[in-house]
Scaffold this motif. Structure first.
Motif, PDB file in Angstrom:
ATOM      1  N   ASP A 108      -5.829  47.862  68.296  1.00 18.29           N
ATOM      2  CA  ASP A 108      -4.839  46.839  68.575  1.00 18.29           C
ATOM      3  C   ASP A 108      -4.189  47.231  69.904  1.00 18.29           C
ATOM      4  O   ASP A 108      -3.345  48.115  69.956  1.00 18.29           O
ATOM      5  CB  ASP A 108      -3.807  46.815  67.444  1.00 18.29           C
ATOM      6  N   LYS A 109      -4.627  46.593  70.989  1.00 16.00           N
ATOM      7  CA  LYS A 109      -4.355  47.167  72.308  1.00 16.00           C
ATOM      8  C   LYS A 109      -2.870  47.264  72.621  1.00 16.00           C
ATOM      9  O   LYS A 109      -2.374  48.289  73.065  1.00 16.00           O
ATOM     10  CB  LYS A 109      -5.072  46.359  73.380  1.00 16.00           C
ATOM     11  N   ALA A 110      -2.143  46.179  72.366  1.00 10.87           N
ATOM     12  CA  ALA A 110      -0.721  46.188  72.729  1.00 10.87           C
ATOM     13  C   ALA A 110       0.012  47.310  72.005  1.00 10.87           C
ATOM     14  O   ALA A 110       0.787  48.061  72.605  1.00 10.87           O
ATOM     15  CB  ALA A 110      -0.102  44.839  72.401  1.00 10.87           C
ATOM     16  N   MET A 111      -0.275  47.450  70.705  1.00  9.02           N
ATOM     17  CA  MET A 111       0.405  48.492  69.933  1.00  9.02           C
ATOM     18  C   MET A 111      -0.032  49.874  70.400  1.00  9.02           C
ATOM     19  O   MET A 111       0.757  50.800  70.474  1.00  9.02           O
ATOM     20  CB  MET A 111       0.087  48.338  68.452  1.00  9.02           C
ATOM     21  N   LEU A 118       7.258  54.537  72.668  1.00 12.21           N
ATOM     22  CA  LEU A 118       8.271  54.644  71.610  1.00 12.21           C
ATOM     23  C   LEU A 118       8.564  56.111  71.326  1.00 12.21           C
ATOM     24  O   LEU A 118       9.725  56.520  71.211  1.00 12.21           O
ATOM     25  CB  LEU A 118       7.768  53.968  70.339  1.00 12.21           C
ATOM     26  N   GLY A 153      14.190  57.703  64.440  1.00 11.32           N
ATOM     27  CA  GLY A 153      13.399  56.666  63.778  1.00 11.32           C
ATOM     28  C   GLY A 153      12.384  56.049  64.706  1.00 11.32           C
ATOM     29  O   GLY A 153      11.279  55.694  64.286  1.00 11.32           O
ATOM     30  N   PHE A 154      12.723  55.939  65.996  1.00  5.76           N
ATOM     31  CA  PHE A 154      11.759  55.375  66.955  1.00  5.76           C
ATOM     32  C   PHE A 154      10.547  56.283  67.067  1.00  5.76           C
ATOM     33  O   PHE A 154       9.426  55.816  67.243  1.00  5.76           O
ATOM     34  CB  PHE A 154      12.412  55.202  68.321  1.00  5.76           C
ATOM     35  N   VAL A 156       9.285  58.124  64.670  1.00  4.28           N
ATOM     36  CA  VAL A 156       8.436  57.862  63.500  1.00  4.28           C
ATOM     37  C   VAL A 156       7.613  56.613  63.737  1.00  4.28           C
ATOM     38  O   VAL A 156       6.404  56.576  63.486  1.00  4.28           O
ATOM     39  CB  VAL A 156       9.296  57.670  62.239  1.00  4.28           C
ATOM     40  N   MET A 157       8.270  55.567  64.263  1.00  4.94           N
ATOM     41  CA  MET A 157       7.558  54.314  64.498  1.00  4.94           C
ATOM     42  C   MET A 157       6.444  54.520  65.519  1.00  4.94           C
ATOM     43  O   MET A 157       5.350  53.980  65.371  1.00  4.94           O
ATOM     44  CB  MET A 157       8.528  53.233  64.990  1.00  4.94           C
ATOM     45  N   LEU A 160       3.585  56.254  63.752  1.00  6.31           N
ATOM     46  CA  LEU A 160       2.920  55.351  62.805  1.00  6.31           C
ATOM     47  C   LEU A 160       2.069  54.324  63.556  1.00  6.31           C
ATOM     48  O   LEU A 160       0.916  54.074  63.210  1.00  6.31           O
ATOM     49  CB  LEU A 160       3.964  54.608  61.976  1.00  6.31           C
ATOM     50  N   LEU A 161       2.658  53.741  64.607  1.00  2.04           N
ATOM     51  CA  LEU A 161       1.934  52.725  65.376  1.00  2.04           C
ATOM     52  C   LEU A 161       0.715  53.333  66.050  1.00  2.04           C
ATOM     53  O   LEU A 161      -0.369  52.749  66.039  1.00  2.04           O
ATOM     54  CB  LEU A 161       2.846  52.126  66.436  1.00  2.04           C
ATOM     55  N   TRP A 164      -1.931  53.839  63.458  1.00  4.89           N
ATOM     56  CA  TRP A 164      -2.488  52.609  62.901  1.00  4.89           C
ATOM     57  C   TRP A 164      -3.326  51.865  63.936  1.00  4.89           C
ATOM     58  O   TRP A 164      -4.426  51.407  63.649  1.00  4.89           O
ATOM     59  CB  TRP A 164      -1.367  51.720  62.393  1.00  4.89           C
ATOM     60  N   MET A 172      -5.040  57.284  61.152  1.00  4.53           N
ATOM     61  CA  MET A 172      -4.239  56.598  60.142  1.00  4.53           C
ATOM     62  C   MET A 172      -3.676  57.587  59.125  1.00  4.53           C
ATOM     63  O   MET A 172      -2.477  57.581  58.836  1.00  4.53           O
ATOM     64  CB  MET A 172      -5.171  55.594  59.450  1.00  4.53           C
ATOM     65  N   MET A 176       0.253  58.408  58.540  1.00  2.00           N
ATOM     66  CA  MET A 176       0.945  58.236  57.251  1.00  2.00           C
ATOM     67  C   MET A 176       1.591  59.547  56.821  1.00  2.00           C
ATOM     68  O   MET A 176       2.728  59.582  56.352  1.00  2.00           O
ATOM     69  CB  MET A 176      -0.047  57.793  56.174  1.00  2.00           C
ATOM     70  N   GLY A 179       4.657  60.124  58.974  1.00  2.00           N
ATOM     71  CA  GLY A 179       5.777  59.278  58.568  1.00  2.00           C
ATOM     72  C   GLY A 179       6.440  59.814  57.322  1.00  2.00           C
ATOM     73  O   GLY A 179       7.668  59.995  57.270  1.00  2.00           O
TER      74      GLY A 179
ATOM     75  N   LYS D  30      -0.642  38.860  62.965  1.00  2.00           N
ATOM     76  CA  LYS D  30      -0.834  40.236  62.525  1.00  2.00           C
ATOM     77  C   LYS D  30       0.495  40.766  62.015  1.00  2.00           C
ATOM     78  O   LYS D  30       1.484  40.837  62.766  1.00  2.00           O
ATOM     79  CB  LYS D  30      -1.340  41.092  63.681  1.00  2.00           C
ATOM     80  N   LEU D  32       1.522  43.731  61.195  1.00  2.00           N
ATOM     81  CA  LEU D  32       2.096  44.952  61.737  1.00  2.00           C
ATOM     82  C   LEU D  32       2.820  44.680  63.045  1.00  2.00           C
ATOM     83  O   LEU D  32       3.851  45.281  63.332  1.00  2.00           O
ATOM     84  CB  LEU D  32       1.029  46.007  61.939  1.00  2.00           C
ATOM     85  N   ARG D  33       2.281  43.741  63.806  1.00  3.17           N
ATOM     86  CA  ARG D  33       2.994  43.354  65.024  1.00  3.17           C
ATOM     87  C   ARG D  33       4.321  42.701  64.655  1.00  3.17           C
ATOM     88  O   ARG D  33       5.333  42.897  65.335  1.00  3.17           O
ATOM     89  CB  ARG D  33       2.159  42.393  65.824  1.00  3.17           C
ATOM     90  N   MET D  39      11.377  45.455  64.222  1.00  2.00           N
ATOM     91  CA  MET D  39      12.084  46.653  64.694  1.00  2.00           C
ATOM     92  C   MET D  39      12.844  46.345  65.982  1.00  2.00           C
ATOM     93  O   MET D  39      14.010  46.701  66.130  1.00  2.00           O
ATOM     94  CB  MET D  39      11.087  47.775  64.924  1.00  2.00           C
ATOM     95  N   VAL D  66      15.745  50.928  61.510  1.00  2.00           N
ATOM     96  CA  VAL D  66      14.556  51.407  62.231  1.00  2.00           C
ATOM     97  C   VAL D  66      13.969  52.630  61.544  1.00  2.00           C
ATOM     98  O   VAL D  66      12.766  52.732  61.328  1.00  2.00           O
ATOM     99  CB  VAL D  66      14.916  51.717  63.696  1.00  2.00           C
ATOM    100  N   GLY D  67      14.859  53.578  61.175  1.00  2.08           N
ATOM    101  CA  GLY D  67      14.350  54.820  60.604  1.00  2.08           C
ATOM    102  C   GLY D  67      13.924  54.678  59.158  1.00  2.08           C
ATOM    103  O   GLY D  67      13.125  55.456  58.668  1.00  2.08           O
ATOM    104  N   VAL D  71      10.178  51.401  58.639  1.00  2.00           N
ATOM    105  CA  VAL D  71       9.115  52.354  58.286  1.00  2.00           C
ATOM    106  C   VAL D  71       8.573  52.038  56.899  1.00  2.00           C
ATOM    107  O   VAL D  71       7.352  52.035  56.662  1.00  2.00           O
ATOM    108  CB  VAL D  71       9.657  53.798  58.360  1.00  2.00           C
ATOM    109  N   VAL D  74       6.394  49.046  57.145  1.00  4.95           N
ATOM    110  CA  VAL D  74       5.084  49.408  57.701  1.00  4.95           C
ATOM    111  C   VAL D  74       4.224  50.073  56.634  1.00  4.95           C
ATOM    112  O   VAL D  74       3.030  49.780  56.494  1.00  4.95           O
ATOM    113  CB  VAL D  74       5.267  50.326  58.927  1.00  4.95           C
ATOM    114  N   PHE D  75       4.848  50.947  55.855  1.00  9.41           N
ATOM    115  CA  PHE D  75       4.097  51.568  54.751  1.00  9.41           C
ATOM    116  C   PHE D  75       3.598  50.500  53.786  1.00  9.41           C
ATOM    117  O   PHE D  75       2.452  50.543  53.331  1.00  9.41           O
ATOM    118  CB  PHE D  75       4.984  52.556  54.003  1.00  9.41           C
ATOM    119  N   MET D  78       0.673  48.753  55.224  1.00  9.27           N
ATOM    120  CA  MET D  78      -0.548  49.553  55.195  1.00  9.27           C
ATOM    121  C   MET D  78      -1.065  49.698  53.773  1.00  9.27           C
ATOM    122  O   MET D  78      -2.268  49.632  53.532  1.00  9.27           O
ATOM    123  CB  MET D  78      -0.268  50.931  55.783  1.00  9.27           C
TER     124      MET D  78
END
Lengths: 378, 233, 142, 206
Positions: A108-111, A118, A153-154, A156-157, A160-161, A164, A172, A176, A179, D30, D32-33, D39, D66-67, D71, D74-75, D78
């Motif tokens: 997923d290119k953008a992510m 992030l 938190g950012f 972690v994101m 995760l991103l 994924w 992946m 996980m 996270g 999508k 996830l996006r 977020m 966010v934290g 999350v 997102v979990f 997934m």
């Protein structure tokens, strides 16, 4: 233009040199005075300083890590590029910059592009609130400790991103794991940090440093501080995914974890974020428990204290941070990696109960004034 | 942490279904109390950290060797295996008789023997070709050899730019075959023909490739090789 | 002073602008709630709505009662409720996914009618539906 | 003057960003996006809180949303494979109904807001240390205190945590009500609770 702004900056620095103000306050003051150029210079200097700090500490820390790792394992480490390989990291950085930036076809290119930023953002935002010295702090916000906990938190994101979006099983699984690990250990880190907040009575980092005027919280808090120091160090070591808690990127089972599919510049962002994170958490440990930029004083021994005051606060901060960084590196090259179940066991069945009991004990100590030192209530 | 004390292991005999066998009775693993385990784990952590710190502060423990600089003083462990070599005695003779055990023992066909009928009617080795490019240095050939003709040497600087160059002839040229020798009347000339030619060994291009980096199979190697081959076939 | 700056400063946001912003966010959340079919997507839309509602408390606090912090306290309660909601919601989705293989809300209709329409793709779903129908019948045969 | 202008520009910029991100949340295919956009929207909301002089709330917003919440979402995405099973596009009818209802709500609520008078306090200054104020308000049991809601919220969180664990648990515990039998062999193979409800063997038969 440059000369003018430099002059402005020199004058302002001379004026504000010994006042206990942050860069943001000075910017606001300059702004209110109507000197736009000075304000802009302040902003540019702050941003440039942050960038320089990130780059320099990244380079230095990576070199130090490699050297220490080598000597902990009876090796020599990098020896070729420059004296004792001192430019090895620079060479590596140049190599990473020149490498092709590969994005997997099904990703997923953008992510995939967003994730390293992030991660990096979470780290750099904390650098802005750390008090390096009484006059060297980008900004001191009211809710400093909360801010530091929040922006992780950012990170972690980002992880995760990154895991994924790579569309890779290893990434992946690593993401996980990361996270789950980070949000678990954040609880213990926060519990340990709340002890210091209880003692100092403030969320602002500068005020927490000021409150350690009479002694650092690690020993001034009657043992409670020491326990929370240990919990904090363990928890933050897990939070920045370093050995012995590096199961998210366990090389032996997951290739490289969440950054398996990254290369070139983006990989270097993840890599740099990891090392800056180490600097950040060590700086936080130093600020919360070891007195930040406060010099080491012994009671009323004026001669000794005066000698200690001669050392500039920035050096005190750097020294304390370095000690914690050394500790974390020492952990890394001594302990074997934990399994996932052991990791969760350590957090939920060992650290969390101890943290709660410790927090309760700290509350009792503060409430009944069980400690001999006065605390400064701002 | 609980541990099994090996002093408590009892050795006795027991009868199972009419058969008496000696058995070792190991005491049951006992978990120690929580505080003991906790302290023990802490102690083990501290032990580990003390050990690594000791390595850090004592430079004498460093085992790294900086290779190109210390080339003259390099020391190898006894059983270090870097490349295959023939054993030659002081006269330059090898004890290999071309029996082919090593060829059969080689797991991936890295050894190729070319033999010919010798002067006494026995087989003798003409070319002993070792393909380093596919060799895994497993030492099976050395162990298979009944005559002790092979050994593993410590010459490790074998890097080349062309993979085809990693093919070696291990033996020395031992002179032409008997019928060629016997045609030569002059004894001195015969002696000269039987001289061990060292240059015969070494890199040989694979499959007859002509490679610019390898010295051509010229004199005396070229001549010797053609002489021998032409008559033997 | 620059007239442009004065012009901009004259349009400083008031209470009504802030409330209009939260209304917009709330309606976007409402739209998502009505159009999404995936349960997790619906949960995200609900989060948006909760968020804008919490912001309303803070806005009223800021403009009508600036000396107190009641609005912030209420917003903290809303955030806590949102956290609790997400925890339970995620647990339900995971359990649902484990049993049904999907979190499409249009297929969550087992309590609706004895004759169940098979909407979703996939053999797994079909099997589940058949099983449910059979059991429903057998229960009524007794 | 300049500060006010900057404030205005910031407000409109952040508001536009929030609205765009919120639109992305409800319109991205999508999931996830959509979570990433969520977020972003929640972070910009934290910025808006900071502009409303609620720094502590901004911190809490980032910390919890966010934290924690994003999350978790997102979990959830997934674990339920919602990211891979692309959500089918809503039908035009559905979109139209949604748009009509939400725009109707928007028009009516904005009209109501614009039409009604508010008791705006003119000379208001936000307290300097809002964290202190919030802490005192949360633990105060006098007038204006929130200690009872605080305790109720903590109970709610505890109940939610336990409920989450119980619902998402793989094998239900033995002998508990509302569960399908317990940690029996073969329990893992059972893929639907209904398939064994009429089954007398407790899930052991296939």
């Amino acid at each position: 233009m440059t000369a003018t702004s430099l002059t402005y900056f020199a004058i302002a620095a001379a004026q504000g040199a010994f006042k206990n103000v942050t860069v943001s306050e000075r910017t606001a003051q300059a702004f209110a005075d109507g000197s736009w150029i000075l304000a802009i210079v302040y902003i540019v200097v702050a941003l440039g300083g942050l960038a320089a700090l990130v780059t320099l500490s990244g380079l230095v820390l990576i070199y130090v890590e490699r050297k220490l790792a080598a000597h902990f394992q009876c090796r020599l480490g990098p020896m070729r590029v420059g004296w004792h390989g001192i430019f090895q990291t620079v060479a590596d950085a140049v190599k990473l910059l020149l490498k092709e930036d590969v994005i997997p076809e099904k990703a997923d290119k953008a992510m995939h592009l967003l994730a390293p930023f992030l991660s990096m953002m979470a780290t750099v935002m904390v650098l802005g609130v750390l008090p390096y010295s009484p006059i060297l702090q980008i900004t001191d916000i009211n809710i400093g400790v909360l801010f530091v906990t929040a922006v992780s938190g950012f990170g972690v994101m980002g992880i995760l991103l990154g895991g994924w979006s790579s569309n890779n099983k290893w990434s992946m699984v690593g993401a996980m794991r990361a996270g789950a690990q980070i949000i678990s250990y954040e609880i213990s880190a926060t519990l340990a940090l709340l002890v210091v907040v209880l003692f100092s009575g403030s969320l602002s980092l500068a005020e927490i440093v000021q409150s350690q005027d009479a002694g650092w919280w690690i020993w001034r808090a009657n043992g409670v501080g020491f326990v929370s120091f240990i919990i904090f160090v363990i928890a933050v070591t897990a939070e920045i995914n370093r050995t012995p808690f590096d199961i998210p990127e366990g090389e032996s089972e997951l290739a490289a974890g969440f950054h398996t599919e990254y290369s070139g510049l983006r990989f270097s962002f993840f890599f740099l974020a990891e090392f800056i994170n180490m600097f950040v958490v060590s700086g936080m440990t130093a600020t919360l428990f070891l007195g930040g930029w406060m010099p080491f004083h012994i009671g009323a021994w004026a001669g000794f204290n005066g000698f200690m005051d001669l050392i500039p606060p920035v050096l005190w901060f750097t020294g304390k941070t370095s000690v914690v960084i050394f500790l974390i590196m020492w952990f890394r090259w001594t302990f074997p990696r934990l399994r996932v179940d052991q990791l969760m066991y350590l957090e939920w069945k060992v650290l969390l109960p101890i943290g709660f009991v410790n927090l309760f004990a700290a509350a009792v100590v503060v409430l009944y004034n069980l400690y001999p030192f006065p605390i400064l209530v701002p | 942490m609980g541990r099994v004390d090996f002093n408590d292991v009892k050795h006795e005999t027991r009868t199972f279904a009419g058969v008496t066998v000696p058995v070792s009775v190991v005491p049951r693993f006992k978990r120690q109390a929580y505080p003991t385990r906790f302290l023990f784990s802490l102690k083990s952590l501290v032990d580990g950290m003390r050990l690594t710190f000791g390595y850090l502060v004592r430079p004498s423990t460093v085992v790294t060797r900086q290779y190109p600089e210390n080339r003259a003083t390099l020391k190898f462990p006894e059983r270090y295996r870097a490349s295959l070599k023939f054993k030659f005695d002081e006269n330059g003779y090898q004890s290999c008789n071309g029996c082919g055990s090593c060829e059969r023992a080689c797991p991936n066909g890295s050894i190729i023997l070319e033999t010919r009928k010798g002067a006494t009617g026995k087989n003798e080795i003409e070319r002993y070709i070792w393909r380093m490019d596919s060799c895994v240095l497993c030492n099976a050939c050395v162990e298979a050899c009944s005559f002790g003709s092979l050994e593993m040497s410590h010459d490790f600087e074998n890097a080349v730019y062309d993979r085809r160059l990693l093919v070696y002839t291990l033996n020395r040229y031992a002179g032409p075959t008997a019928n060629v020798l016997l045609k030569e009347e002059n004894l001195e000339a015969r002696e000269a023909m039987m001289t061990k030619i060292d240059a015969y060994g070494g890199q040989v291009p694979m499959n007859g490739y002509a490679l610019p980096t390898v010295a051509a199979l010229g004199t005396p190697r070229e001549k010797a090789a053609t002489d021998g081959k032409g008559e033997a076939s | 002073m620059n007239p442009l700056i004065a012009q901009i400063a004259a349009h400083s946001p008031g209470l009504r602008d802030w409330l209009a912003l939260t209304s917009v966010i709330f309606s976007i959340g409402l739209y998502g709630l009505l159009t999404r079919r995936n349960a997790v997507g619906i949960l995200m839309a609900v989060e948006l709505m909760l968020n804008s509602a919490a912001m309303n408390f803070v806005i009223f606090n800021r403009f009508c009662l600036p000396a107190r912090m009641d609005g912030s306290v209420m917003a903290i309660f809303v955030i806590a409720v949102a956290a609790a909601e997400v925890v339970v919601g995620m647990a339900i989705f995971v359990a649902l996914y484990r049993y049904r293989g999907t979190v499409d809300v249009n297929q969550m209709n087992t309590m609706q009618d004895p004759v169940i329409s098979i909407e979703g793709p996939g053999d797994f779903n079909r099997e589940v539906m058949k099983n449910i129908n059979k059991q429903y019948k057998s229960r009524h045969d007794h | 003057m300049i500060a006010s202008a900057i404030y205005t520009v910031l407000f409109y910029a952040i508001a536009a960003g929030t609205i765009l991100l919120a639109l992305a949340v409800v319109n991205t295919r999508k999931l996830l996006r959509a979570a990433v956009a969520l977020m972003g929207a929640l972070s910009t909301t934290a910025g808006l809180y900071a502009m409303l002089d609620a720094q502590f709330l901004a911190g809490v917003q980032v910390l919890v949303y966010v934290g924690g919440i994003v999350v978790l979402i997102v979990f959830a995405i997934m674990l339920t494979r919602s990211g891979e099973l692309l959500e089918d596009n809503p039908t035009l009818k559905r979109k139209l109904v949604g748009a009509v209802i939400s725009i109707g709500f928007l028009v009516s609520s904005v009209g109501a807001v614009w039409g009604s008078p508010f008791a705006i306090a003119s000379a208001g200054k936000a307290p300097a240390n809002d964290a202190l104020m919030i802490g005192k308000a949360l633990l105060d049991y006098g007038p204006g205190g929130f200690v009872v809601p605080f305790e109720v919220i903590s109970l709610l969180l505890l109940a939610a945590m336990l409920g989450g664990i119980v619902i998402a648990r793989k094998t239900p515990p033995t002998g508990q009500p509302f569960t399908s039998g317990g940690d029996l062999p073969g329990e893992a193979e059972v893929y639907h609770p209904l398939s064994q409800r009429d089954d007398e063997t407790g899930g052991r038969a296939s």
